[in-house]
Design a protein around this motif. Structure first.
Motif, PDB file in Angstrom:
ATOM      1  N   ALA A   1     100.147  60.604 -40.451  1.00 45.92           N
ATOM      2  CA  ALA A   1     101.236  61.446 -40.970  1.00 45.92           C
ATOM      3  C   ALA A   1     101.142  62.937 -40.614  1.00 45.92           C
ATOM      4  N   PRO A   2     100.000  63.617 -40.816  1.00 49.57           N
ATOM      5  CA  PRO A   2     100.013  65.071 -40.580  1.00 49.57           C
ATOM      6  C   PRO A   2      99.812  65.475 -39.118  1.00 49.57           C
ATOM      7  N   ILE A   3      99.696  64.496 -38.207  1.00 51.10           N
ATOM      8  CA  ILE A   3      99.349  64.831 -36.821  1.00 51.10           C
ATOM      9  C   ILE A   3     100.448  65.633 -36.127  1.00 51.10           C
ATOM     10  N   GLU A   4     101.701  65.247 -36.406  1.00 52.77           N
ATOM     11  CA  GLU A   4     102.812  65.946 -35.764  1.00 52.77           C
ATOM     12  C   GLU A   4     102.774  67.440 -36.105  1.00 52.77           C
ATOM     13  N   ALA A   5     102.508  67.733 -37.375  1.00 55.92           N
ATOM     14  CA  ALA A   5     102.446  69.143 -37.791  1.00 55.92           C
ATOM     15  C   ALA A   5     101.265  69.836 -37.124  1.00 55.92           C
ATOM     16  N   ALA A   6     100.152  69.128 -36.986  1.00 56.06           N
ATOM     17  CA  ALA A   6      98.958  69.709 -36.360  1.00 56.06           C
ATOM     18  C   ALA A   6      99.229  70.077 -34.907  1.00 56.06           C
ATOM     19  N   GLU A   7     100.094  69.258 -34.256  1.00 59.95           N
ATOM     20  CA  GLU A   7     100.379  69.495 -32.837  1.00 59.95           C
ATOM     21  C   GLU A   7     101.221  70.747 -32.586  1.00 59.95           C
ATOM     22  N   GLU A   8     101.708  71.348 -33.681  1.00 63.19           N
ATOM     23  CA  GLU A   8     102.386  72.645 -33.497  1.00 63.19           C
ATOM     24  C   GLU A   8     101.361  73.710 -33.136  1.00 63.19           C
TER      25      GLU A   8
ATOM     26  N   ARG B   1      98.158  68.445 -27.886  1.00 64.38           N
ATOM     27  CA  ARG B   1      98.429  67.017 -28.150  1.00 64.38           C
ATOM     28  C   ARG B   1      97.270  66.148 -27.676  1.00 64.38           C
ATOM     29  N   ASN B   2      96.709  66.565 -26.549  1.00 62.05           N
ATOM     30  CA  ASN B   2      95.642  65.764 -25.942  1.00 62.05           C
ATOM     31  C   ASN B   2      94.301  66.065 -26.604  1.00 62.05           C
ATOM     32  N   LEU B   3      94.220  65.750 -27.890  1.00 61.08           N
ATOM     33  CA  LEU B   3      93.010  66.008 -28.655  1.00 61.08           C
ATOM     34  C   LEU B   3      92.787  64.798 -29.564  1.00 61.08           C
ATOM     35  N   CYS B   4      91.550  64.609 -29.963  1.00 62.72           N
ATOM     36  CA  CYS B   4      91.187  63.469 -30.813  1.00 62.72           C
ATOM     37  C   CYS B   4      92.033  63.433 -32.098  1.00 62.72           C
ATOM     38  N   PRO B   5      92.574  62.261 -32.453  1.00 62.84           N
ATOM     39  CA  PRO B   5      93.458  62.170 -33.630  1.00 62.84           C
ATOM     40  C   PRO B   5      92.743  62.517 -34.936  1.00 62.84           C
ATOM     41  N   LEU B   6      91.430  62.287 -34.978  1.00 62.49           N
ATOM     42  CA  LEU B   6      90.684  62.624 -36.204  1.00 62.49           C
ATOM     43  C   LEU B   6      90.710  64.129 -36.432  1.00 62.49           C
ATOM     44  N   ILE B   7      90.565  64.893 -35.363  1.00 64.32           N
ATOM     45  CA  ILE B   7      90.588  66.353 -35.482  1.00 64.32           C
ATOM     46  C   ILE B   7      91.998  66.824 -35.834  1.00 64.32           C
ATOM     47  N   LYS B   8      93.000  66.219 -35.154  1.00 62.07           N
ATOM     48  CA  LYS B   8      94.384  66.625 -35.422  1.00 62.07           C
ATOM     49  C   LYS B   8      94.778  66.274 -36.858  1.00 62.07           C
ATOM     50  N   SER B   9      94.384  65.076 -37.305  1.00 63.70           N
ATOM     51  CA  SER B   9      94.734  64.638 -38.656  1.00 63.70           C
ATOM     52  C   SER B   9      94.056  65.536 -39.692  1.00 63.70           C
TER      53      SER B   9
ATOM     54  N   TYR C   1      93.045  68.671 -39.352  1.00 63.28           N
ATOM     55  CA  TYR C   1      93.681  69.986 -39.369  1.00 63.28           C
ATOM     56  C   TYR C   1      95.086  69.901 -39.970  1.00 63.28           C
ATOM     57  N   GLY C   2      95.803  68.836 -39.627  1.00 62.10           N
ATOM     58  CA  GLY C   2      97.171  68.663 -40.113  1.00 62.10           C
ATOM     59  C   GLY C   2      97.224  68.595 -41.634  1.00 62.10           C
ATOM     60  N   PHE C   3      96.278  67.879 -42.245  1.00 61.87           N
ATOM     61  CA  PHE C   3      96.233  67.804 -43.707  1.00 61.87           C
ATOM     62  C   PHE C   3      96.047  69.198 -44.304  1.00 61.87           C
ATOM     63  N   ALA C   4      95.167  70.006 -43.638  1.00 62.29           N
ATOM     64  CA  ALA C   4      94.917  71.353 -44.142  1.00 62.29           C
ATOM     65  C   ALA C   4      96.163  72.232 -43.989  1.00 62.29           C
ATOM     66  N   ALA C   5      96.793  72.162 -42.801  1.00 63.83           N
ATOM     67  CA  ALA C   5      97.928  73.031 -42.504  1.00 63.83           C
ATOM     68  C   ALA C   5      99.138  72.706 -43.358  1.00 63.83           C
ATOM     69  N   THR C   6      99.327  71.409 -43.689  1.00 65.34           N
ATOM     70  CA  THR C   6     100.514  71.019 -44.460  1.00 65.34           C
ATOM     71  C   THR C   6     100.228  70.950 -45.951  1.00 65.34           C
ATOM     72  N   ASP C   7      98.968  71.161 -46.319  1.00 63.26           N
ATOM     73  CA  ASP C   7      98.542  71.096 -47.720  1.00 63.26           C
ATOM     74  C   ASP C   7      98.976  69.775 -48.362  1.00 63.26           C
ATOM     75  N   THR C   8      98.713  68.659 -47.687  1.00 62.72           N
ATOM     76  CA  THR C   8      99.144  67.362 -48.209  1.00 62.72           C
ATOM     77  C   THR C   8      97.964  66.485 -48.634  1.00 62.72           C
ATOM     78  N   CYS C   9      96.743  67.031 -48.579  1.00 62.00           N
ATOM     79  CA  CYS C   9      95.594  66.222 -49.008  1.00 62.00           C
ATOM     80  C   CYS C   9      95.026  66.838 -50.280  1.00 62.00           C
ATOM     81  N   PRO C  10      95.082  66.099 -51.403  1.00 66.18           N
ATOM     82  CA  PRO C  10      94.587  66.680 -52.662  1.00 66.18           C
ATOM     83  C   PRO C  10      93.113  67.078 -52.567  1.00 66.18           C
ATOM     84  N   PHE C  11      92.338  66.330 -51.791  1.00 60.73           N
ATOM     85  CA  PHE C  11      90.899  66.612 -51.713  1.00 60.73           C
ATOM     86  C   PHE C  11      90.626  67.917 -50.958  1.00 60.73           C
ATOM     87  N   PHE C  12      91.487  68.192 -49.959  1.00 62.68           N
ATOM     88  CA  PHE C  12      91.346  69.471 -49.261  1.00 62.68           C
ATOM     89  C   PHE C  12      91.696  70.608 -50.236  1.00 62.68           C
ATOM     90  N   ARG C  13      92.747  70.377 -51.013  1.00 59.51           N
ATOM     91  CA  ARG C  13      93.187  71.391 -51.973  1.00 59.51           C
ATOM     92  C   ARG C  13      92.089  71.666 -52.998  1.00 59.51           C
TER      93      ARG C  13
END
Lengths: 379, 254
Positions: free
Chosen positions: A59-66, A70-78, A80-92
């Motif tokens: 889910a958060p990968i698209e936002a991370a790609e901003e 794009r050509n980066l490991c999905p674990l890293i993108k995911s 970062y994406g959770f952090a950037a979109t503030d959608t992971c309660p555990f990150f919060r």
């Protein structure tokens, strides 16, 4: 497995969010971790909750790609994406992020993440030569202790570290016991269930709750083994999954394998069996942590003989019929190491081996299905 | 016993009927946008005791016809061993993917690799390039063989290669030489996958692209290996499937 145990897992998972919230309301802290290399014992010793934050969802990968290529490991993108979109309660919940210079992608991503939240980066050596690298790594762990003290305001004594080591050793033993139930032929659990249990218990605020639940599930599984109760038969092909970590949302390869008639019995990755080590309880706790954590056999280490040794032991003990080696797209170290792993599996065990390079999306499901079915035809 | 094999590929569907292992009939149709409808069309009027499906549409077909399925990897391996007993290397270049399969002495698959991410180096690539250059796909290889000198094509992506070809044409380059460059690009791509999986001995070449004489010639030249092609290489998967259907059925009768 009994449905009430799964219900219990679900219930604790939901309750857990409230528990962490309450813990934080009472002035306590939570620490976010990304790599297995960072000793969570130091968070526990500071009365903080360690939270595993590695992103496992698309889910958060698209936002991370901003921001990220794009050509980066999905674990890293995911992640970062959770952090950037503030959608992971555990990150919060996390007051600070403990990161490591595990691979190039991660360490550069953490620079960007530090604009969102405080990040403390551990300089992880890329070789396990203790003569050269144990001392600097030990210093990194000492620094982490100070950072944990400053973040939480709690003094960390050596005794507190020793107690944390004992507690997390017990947790790792419970995890190992749980994963070892799949040594039974046939396994009483599906690989998909195993992934779910390991993933969800990883976030539990109270380590004792997780240990109890894992032991309860292991007890239940041992009863099932005695009764010969299993979703599989003795003929079901038994697969070991090696390579990159997986979790809920990034377990598509496990699902396709099991949909195609296999049983995934062993996970040689940092979301699985790489977590089953024990830290020495008899020597200086900082030294014990430094030695044990630096010994984790991730492909970022060069050379990485530990992975071959672990595979050797697991392929034998789990009575494996085939090995699937998973690489997330653009993870160079696992991708290259696949060559050595194939050679080892073929030459040493004469077992079928399949290397898969993919990401978190569902777009290649049918292509993966062909490869996986053809791999199972080889068994 | 009459056994049938149907290979539902992304570009075409092939069906083979065997009478006790001997080929009785072969049919072929375009896949189009309705693979199951086309498969039905292809099977019209055919009678058989058992049928086995392979190719990317195999699972759809399985549900529709209560057929059993195998992957195209196993089907191509079985077909190759039927025509060339003792074969250990199979290269298949089909409409939209390519694969290399390595077998052991008893014909069992021990390793394979596939390129199915994009059309690069497949039949579809050649088809689009032939069109861009104004050649007929059936004689594309013959036209390429007429070229006097080498012309290097650097793009393997179908979209990029198409624009590269367009600009070469605009520069006044000879279309036959461009065709030759495209063929060699396809071969080189196949060779790197071939060498990774199985680097020695004769190669059984299957799939529709194996009908192209210039690809066969260049493959032999670059690999310095013997290239073995049966008369109808595009039928190889369906033949393999029909053979396995027969063998599975015999097993059941016992």
């Amino acid at each position: 497995m009994k449905p009430d145990l799964l219900k219990k897992l679900q219930h604790i998972t939901e309750q857990n969010i409230i528990d962490i919230e309450n813990h934080k309301k009472n002035g306590n802290h939570a620490i976010g971790f990304y790599c297995l290399y960072a000793p969570t014992e130091l968070a526990v010793a500071a009365n903080a909750i360690p939270l595993p934050l590695c992103g496992t969802r698309q889910a958060p990968i698209e936002a991370a790609e901003e921001t990220l290529p794009r050509n980066l490991c999905p674990l890293i993108k995911s992640s970062y994406g959770f952090a950037a979109t503030d959608t992971c309660p555990f990150f919060r919940f996390s007051d600070i992020i403990v990161a490591d210079t595990t691979c190039d992608g991660k360490k550069k991503m953490f620079e960007l993440m530090s604009e969102i939240k405080p990040v403390h980066v551990l300089q992880l050596p890329q070789q396990q030569n203790f003569n050269l690298f144990l001392e600097p790594w030990k210093n990194e762990i000492k620094n982490l202790k100070t950072v944990m003290e400053e973040t939480t305001g709690n003094k960390i004594t050596l005794e507190k570290i020793s107690n944390a080591i004992k507690l997390l050793n017990r947790e790792r033993r419970a995890k190992k016991r749980l994963m070892d139930v799949a040594k039974a032929k046939p396994s009483p659990l599906t690989g998909t269930q195993m992934v779910e249990i390991l993933f969800k218990t990883g976030f539990f605020a109270d380590k004792e709750t997780g240990i109890d639940l894992m032991n309860e599930i292991s007890d239940e599984c041992e009863t099932l083994i005695e009764r010969g109760d299993s979703p599989y038969t003795k003929e079901t092909p038994r697969i070991l999954l090696t390579g990159v970590p997986i979790g809920l949302g990034s377990d598509k390869v496990v699902k396709i394998l099991e949909d195609s008639g296999a049983s995934v019995v062993a996970f040689e990755n940092c979301s699985g069996y790489k977590q089953t080590f024990q830290v020495d309880e008899t020597c200086d706790p900082i030294l014990a942590l430094a030695e044990q954590y630096l010994s984790i056999p991730c492909s970022v280490m060069s050379p990485n003989h530990g992975r071959i040794e672990l595979l050797d032991e697991m392929i034998t003990n789990f009575q494996v019929d085939g090995v699937v080696d998973l690489t997330w797209q653009a993870c160079h170290t696992y991708n290259i190491e696949a060559f050595q792993i194939r050679k080892f599996v073929n030459d040493h065990f004469h077992l079928p081996y399949l290397h898969i390079e993919t990401d978190y999306s569902e777009s290649d499901t049918e292509q993966l299905r062909v490869r996986i079915e053809a791999f199972l035809e080889m068994i | 016993m009459i056994s049938a094999g149907i290979d539902i590929g992304s570009r075409s569907i092939e069906c083979v009927i065997l009478n006790n292992g001997k080929i009785r009939e072969m049919r072929k149709i375009d896949t189009g946008f309705d693979p199951i409808g086309q498969a039905k069309q292809l099977l019209k009027g055919l009678e058989f005791d058992t049928i086995l499906a392979t190719g990317y549409g195999r699972n759809l077909f399985e549900i529709e016809h209560e057929a059993t399925t195998i992957t195209e990897i196993k089907a191509h391996a079985r077909g190759a061993v039927c025509f060339f007993p003792g074969a250990i290397t199979v290269l298949d270049i089909g409409g939209q993917d390519s694969k290399v399969i390595k077998l052991n002495e008893s014909g069992k698959v021990i390793r394979f690799e596939m390129n199915d991410r994009c059309a690069a180096g497949t039949g579809k690539f050649l088809e689009i390039m032939a069109q861009t250059l104004g050649f007929n796909i059936d004689t594309f290889g013959i036209e390429a063989a007429k070229a006097k000198k080498d012309l290097k094509i650097s793009s393997m992506c179908t979209v990029f290669a198409e624009s590269e070809v367009t600009s070469l044409v605009a520069k006044g380059e000879n279309p036959n030489e461009i065709a030759r460059g495209l063929h060699i690009a396809v071969v080189k791509r196949a060779v790197s996958m071939l060498n990774r999986v199985s680097s020695q001995g004769p190669v059984v070449f299957t799939g529709g692209v194996a009908n192209n004489p210039f690809i066969r010639e260049q493959l032999a030249r670059i690999t310095k290996r013997e290239i073995l092609v049966q008369k109808t290489p595009e039928m190889n998967g369906a033949i393999g499937a029909a053979l396995i259907a027969m063998e599975q059925n015999k097993g059941k009768e016992k």
